[in-house]
Scaffold this active site. Structure first.
Site, PDB file in Angstrom:
ATOM      1  N   GLY A 108       7.303   1.545  10.166  1.00  0.00           N
ATOM      2  CA  GLY A 108       6.995   1.630   8.738  1.00  0.00           C
ATOM      3  C   GLY A 108       7.567   2.872   8.074  1.00  0.00           C
ATOM      4  O   GLY A 108       8.144   2.797   6.991  1.00  0.00           O
ATOM      5  N   GLU A 109       7.433   4.012   8.715  1.00  0.00           N
ATOM      6  CA  GLU A 109       7.862   5.265   8.074  1.00  0.00           C
ATOM      7  C   GLU A 109       9.371   5.475   8.188  1.00  0.00           C
ATOM      8  O   GLU A 109      10.037   5.806   7.204  1.00  0.00           O
ATOM      9  CB  GLU A 109       7.121   6.473   8.673  1.00  0.00           C
ATOM     10  CG  GLU A 109       5.672   6.261   9.077  1.00  0.00           C
ATOM     11  CD  GLU A 109       4.736   5.900   7.948  1.00  0.00           C
ATOM     12  OE1 GLU A 109       4.996   6.274   6.790  1.00  0.00           O
ATOM     13  OE2 GLU A 109       3.733   5.203   8.237  1.00  0.00           O
ATOM     14  N   GLY A 118       0.833  -1.199   0.000  1.00  0.00           N
ATOM     15  CA  GLY A 118       0.000   0.000   0.000  1.00  0.00           C
ATOM     16  C   GLY A 118       0.867   1.247   0.000  1.00  0.00           C
ATOM     17  O   GLY A 118       0.767   2.098  -0.854  1.00  0.00           O
ATOM     18  N   PHE A 119       1.736   1.326   0.998  1.00  0.00           N
ATOM     19  CA  PHE A 119       2.642   2.475   1.166  1.00  0.00           C
ATOM     20  C   PHE A 119       1.864   3.778   1.316  1.00  0.00           C
ATOM     21  O   PHE A 119       2.414   4.855   1.112  1.00  0.00           O
ATOM     22  CB  PHE A 119       3.654   2.561   0.008  1.00  0.00           C
ATOM     23  CG  PHE A 119       4.288   1.236  -0.308  1.00  0.00           C
ATOM     24  CD1 PHE A 119       5.178   0.660   0.588  1.00  0.00           C
ATOM     25  CD2 PHE A 119       3.972   0.544  -1.457  1.00  0.00           C
ATOM     26  CE1 PHE A 119       5.738  -0.580   0.330  1.00  0.00           C
ATOM     27  CE2 PHE A 119       4.533  -0.702  -1.725  1.00  0.00           C
ATOM     28  CZ  PHE A 119       5.421  -1.261  -0.832  1.00  0.00           C
ATOM     29  N   LYS A 152       7.637   0.999  19.487  1.00  0.00           N
ATOM     30  CA  LYS A 152       7.284   2.239  18.766  1.00  0.00           C
ATOM     31  C   LYS A 152       6.900   1.808  17.343  1.00  0.00           C
ATOM     32  O   LYS A 152       6.424   0.697  17.154  1.00  0.00           O
ATOM     33  CB  LYS A 152       8.453   3.217  18.819  1.00  0.00           C
ATOM     34  CG  LYS A 152       8.808   3.606  20.272  1.00  0.00           C
ATOM     35  CD  LYS A 152       9.652   4.870  20.395  1.00  0.00           C
ATOM     36  CE  LYS A 152      11.128   4.580  20.363  1.00  0.00           C
ATOM     37  NZ  LYS A 152      11.967   5.773  20.693  1.00  0.00           N
ATOM     38  N   GLY A 153       7.050   2.630  16.358  1.00  0.00           N
ATOM     39  CA  GLY A 153       6.646   2.238  14.999  1.00  0.00           C
ATOM     40  C   GLY A 153       7.846   2.190  14.080  1.00  0.00           C
ATOM     41  O   GLY A 153       8.907   2.720  14.391  1.00  0.00           O
TER      42      GLY A 153
END
Ligand code: MOS
Length: 742
Positions: A707-708, A243-244, A704-705
């Site tokens: 993807g970005e 998706g991005f 934490k995250g």
């Protein structure tokens, strides 16, 4: 938290739960639901950029074999919730694009008709027969000339001007740099084409299979547009092929498919073509960024100025945090940021991996590299001298920040100190060699989401959440946490996602899924443990006084810590309590406590490049990418995520550029032959390292995250390495051979 940090295996290091389905092809994507009576829709695109349709001839298309309907603005069924009125919170151009609602043309390639036939081929042929006449109007599609063409920028943006300390302080610094950077349009281009299949089950009830990053958000868009009951709108996205960010919104073709299926009274499938993927599901907007930095001779920043100009469509405002990172990365007292958007005659851009920051970090992290050479200091040393120990913008403490550890991991692994720091000093054969580095950061948070758990009589655990996994490995993350918490074998866990009727989960975006859904999984497992303990009390083995703390949850069973021979499998626990299953739901909630902290994930990218002096070809030769993303829940999925970001970063740095011919407002390279993404041959060995220290505040798993941050900053590392290799500072992406040779 229980036994989360003291397992004898790495936390949740399990095989990807959907891996087999994906590699064997049994995973079913939204375009692959071959429903009885399925019909096929093809969108016809406008050939002009701005104006209105004066006439549209659909007769020959309607007479073509197999055609059931041709929908245009002249005969489109009304979408009752489309007239949503003006949103006072967004006073600018918030009209949105409502497909087939009138004869206006806002961008080249805009859908003007939907042809529905009994086969895809017949629909495609008939679509070629639709002919439109237009009243053309003058248009503007070029961000670089927007100012000259007197386009009025939008006002009142979320990211408007902000000055911390003194404006223009950089100008008085003994060492300063000033430069302009350009980020072209980029396009997500997931491998899977966007596709929607819709089937009306009753006049007020519809089932939709859609490529979406959020089954609940797509459901809510359809509920709103068609004014239906939530329980009558079922959205499925069992598997999503990337998706991005392109699948974060419910785009007009989804509405058109739902509308079309109702119109013909049969299930309808619409799959975008690759060229339409460049036009109809967003893109990363181009941006011009002016950055100035000043520092003392000690390398300490005294002032930064960052002004960004970007683009949106004429009918909708899109903005993102291009200058956000500049406010929060370095401990600099005087920071001025400004962000301006121009409405152009193009389709609306959208979030694309690392939205905003991916663009902003290119300018910021190249500029600090330029400053380091002006200071004659190592670029890493300059970053250390300006390391922020608290959030310089909000003055809040960080919930956790281990960026220093990440710098060290990356620098050690690439051999940063062993390189020759002088520009143009390194060679391998005839290739010039350079090393570069950069930083990425992105806000970390925790949202709301629910997970249901069912422990079945055979000891199988089913976890359910209304989320969609566009690729990071969310289902595996969920299983990992359950494996760890309940001591279950991975093959005893079944994950059910991609279904809007499941307990509501978040849209997969903004690097928030693991924090949010992981918390709900962790909570539901804790609640389940309590229920297991309650059930176990009915067994003579344990007695009435035991608590979860007295027990080991291991090997699909509970055992007394003091006497592990006293052990009962989960099926036996259920049997002892005469239960056929234990079922409960728990959740992650937004937590006001988190507002006391500034929370970010960080990445550090180190690259080695080779540049050929005669051809100008740049090869990325080695990559080390390190992250401070809190606890790493599923190591192999996390490594994959970082590698994917690096691959995207190589594309951003060296290849990707969406080109519009501004004379016609029309895309030039909207296909995979002309729009280049990095392929295997472009990708060197990528080494990934994690700090893997838990964030103590954000959520119970400490995660934490990721993807970005996997992408954010990466292109700057390449540009900085190219400078180190060649002495050429390329400030316009992508860094193609012509720019090296000129
Ligand atoms: Mo991401 S751009 O939030 O899919």
């Amino acid at each position: 938290m229980d036994n989360f940090f003291n397992l004898d295996i790495p936390i949740g290091d399990i095989d990807r739960v959907d891996g087999k389905a994906k590699v064997t092809g049994s995973a079913k994507y939204s375009a692959e639901y071959d429903l009885p009576g399925l019909t096929y829709g093809v969108l016809v695109s406008s050939t002009v950029t701005k104006g209105s349709i004066s006439a549209i001839d659909t007769k020959s298309a309607e007479r073509a074999p197999g055609v059931l309907a041709v929908i245009t603005h002249l005969n489109a069924p009304k979408v009752p919730g489309y007239d949503m009125g003006n949103n006072p919170a967004k006073p600018n151009n918030n009209r949105g694009f409502r497909i087939f609602s009138d004869n206006k043309i806002y961008f080249n390639g805009q859908p003007i008709a939907l042809v529905i036939a009994d086969t895809f081929e017949r629909a495609t042929y008939a679509a070629s027969l639709v002919k439109a006449q237009y009243e053309k109007e003058a248009f503007h599609t070029d961000l670089l000339t927007a100012e000259k063409e007197a386009i009025k920028p939008l006002e009142g943006q979320r990211y408007n001007s902000n000055t911390r300390g003194e404006a223009n302080a950089w100008k008085n610094a003994p060492v300063k740099i000033e430069a302009t950077y350009y980020m072209p349009i980029e396009v997500h281009n997931p491998m899977e084409l966007h596709a929607t299949t819709a089937r009306w089950d009753a006049d007020d009830k519809v089932t939709v299979w859609d490529k979406t990053q959020g089954v609940k958000s797509t459901q809510s868009s359809i509920v709103q547009a068609f004014k239906l009951d939530e329980k009558n709108v079922q959205v499925n996205a069992q598997f999503v092929g990337g998706g991005f960010g392109s699948a974060l919104r419910t785009w007009p073709h989804v509405i058109a498919t739902v509308m079309g299926a109702k119109h013909v009274g049969k299930p309808l499938k619409v799959v975008l073509t690759r060229p339409q993927m460049f036009l109809l599901v967003g893109y990363r907007p181009a941006a011009i960024q002016k950055v100035a930095m000043g520092a003392g001779n000690d390398g300490k920043l005294t002032g930064i100025s960052h002004e960004a100009i970007s683009m949106t469509s004429s009918y909708e405002e899109f903005n993102e945090g291009v200058v956000a990172m500049t406010r929060a990365l370095y401990a600099c007292p005087n920071v001025t940021t400004k962000y301006t958007i121009y409405p152009l005659d193009v389709s609306t851009p959208t979030w694309m991996r690392g939205p905003g920051e991916a663009t902003g970090s290119f300018a910021l992290e190249c500029a600090i590299d330029e400053l380091s050479y002006a200071l004659n200091l190592d670029p890493l040393e300059v970053r250390m001298r300006n390391y922020a120990e608290t959030d310089p913008q909000s003055n809040k403490p960080f919930s956790s920040k281990f960026l220093k550890d990440a710098y060290k991991l990356g620098a050690d692994k690439i051999g940063w100190d062993k390189r020759n720091r002088a520009v143009k000093s390194m060679k391998e054969g005839e290739w010039m060699v350079g090393y570069g580095m950069s930083t990425g950061m992105f806000g970390a948070g925790r949202g709301a989401g629910k997970v249901a758990a069912k422990l079945l009589a055979d000891g199988t655990l089913v976890l359910q959440s209304g989320i969609a996994d566009s690729g990071p490995g969310t289902a595996t993350m969920m299983a990992s946490i359950a494996v760890d918490s309940l001591g279950l074998s991975p093959n005893k866990i079944r994950i059910e996602i991609g279904d809007s009727s499941l307990p509501p989960g978040p849209t997969q975006g903004g690097s928030g899924t693991t924090s949010t859904v992981g918390t709900a999984v962790s909570n539901v497992c804790s609640s389940l443990k309590k229920k297991i303990v309650e059930a176990a009390k009915t067994s003579f083995l344990f007695g009435n006084d035991i608590t979860a703390d007295d027990l080991l949850f291991k090997d699909g069973s509970i055992a007394l810590k003091k006497d592990p021979s006293k052990k009962l499998s989960y099926p036996d626990v259920l049997k002892a309590a005469s239960l056929s299953s234990i079922e409960l739901t728990d959740e992650s909630t937004r937590d006001a406590e988190l507002q006391k902290y500034a929370s970010f994930s960080y990445s550090v990218h180190f690259v080695k490049v080779k540049v050929h002096p005669l051809t100008g070809v740049v090869r990325v030769d080695k990559v080390v990418t390190a992250a401070d993303a809190g606890t790493i829940v599923s190591p192999r999925q996390a490594e994959s995520q970082m590698k994917g970001g690096a691959v995207g970063g190589i594309g951003m740095a060296l290849m990707e550029e969406g080109v519009i011919d501004h004379r016609y407002g029309r895309w030039v390279n909207n296909n995979f032959a002309d729009y280049h993404v990095a392929v295997h041959a472009d990708v060197p060995p990528i080494e990934v390292a994690f700090v893997n220290k838990p964030d103590p505040v954000l959520n119970p798993i400490g995660s934490k995250g990721m993807g970005e941050i996997a992408l954010i900053g990466f292109a700057a590392a390449v540009a900085n390495a190219v400078y180190h290799a060649t002495g050429k500072r390329i400030r316009e992406l992508p860094i193609t051979p012509d720019k090296i040779l000129l």
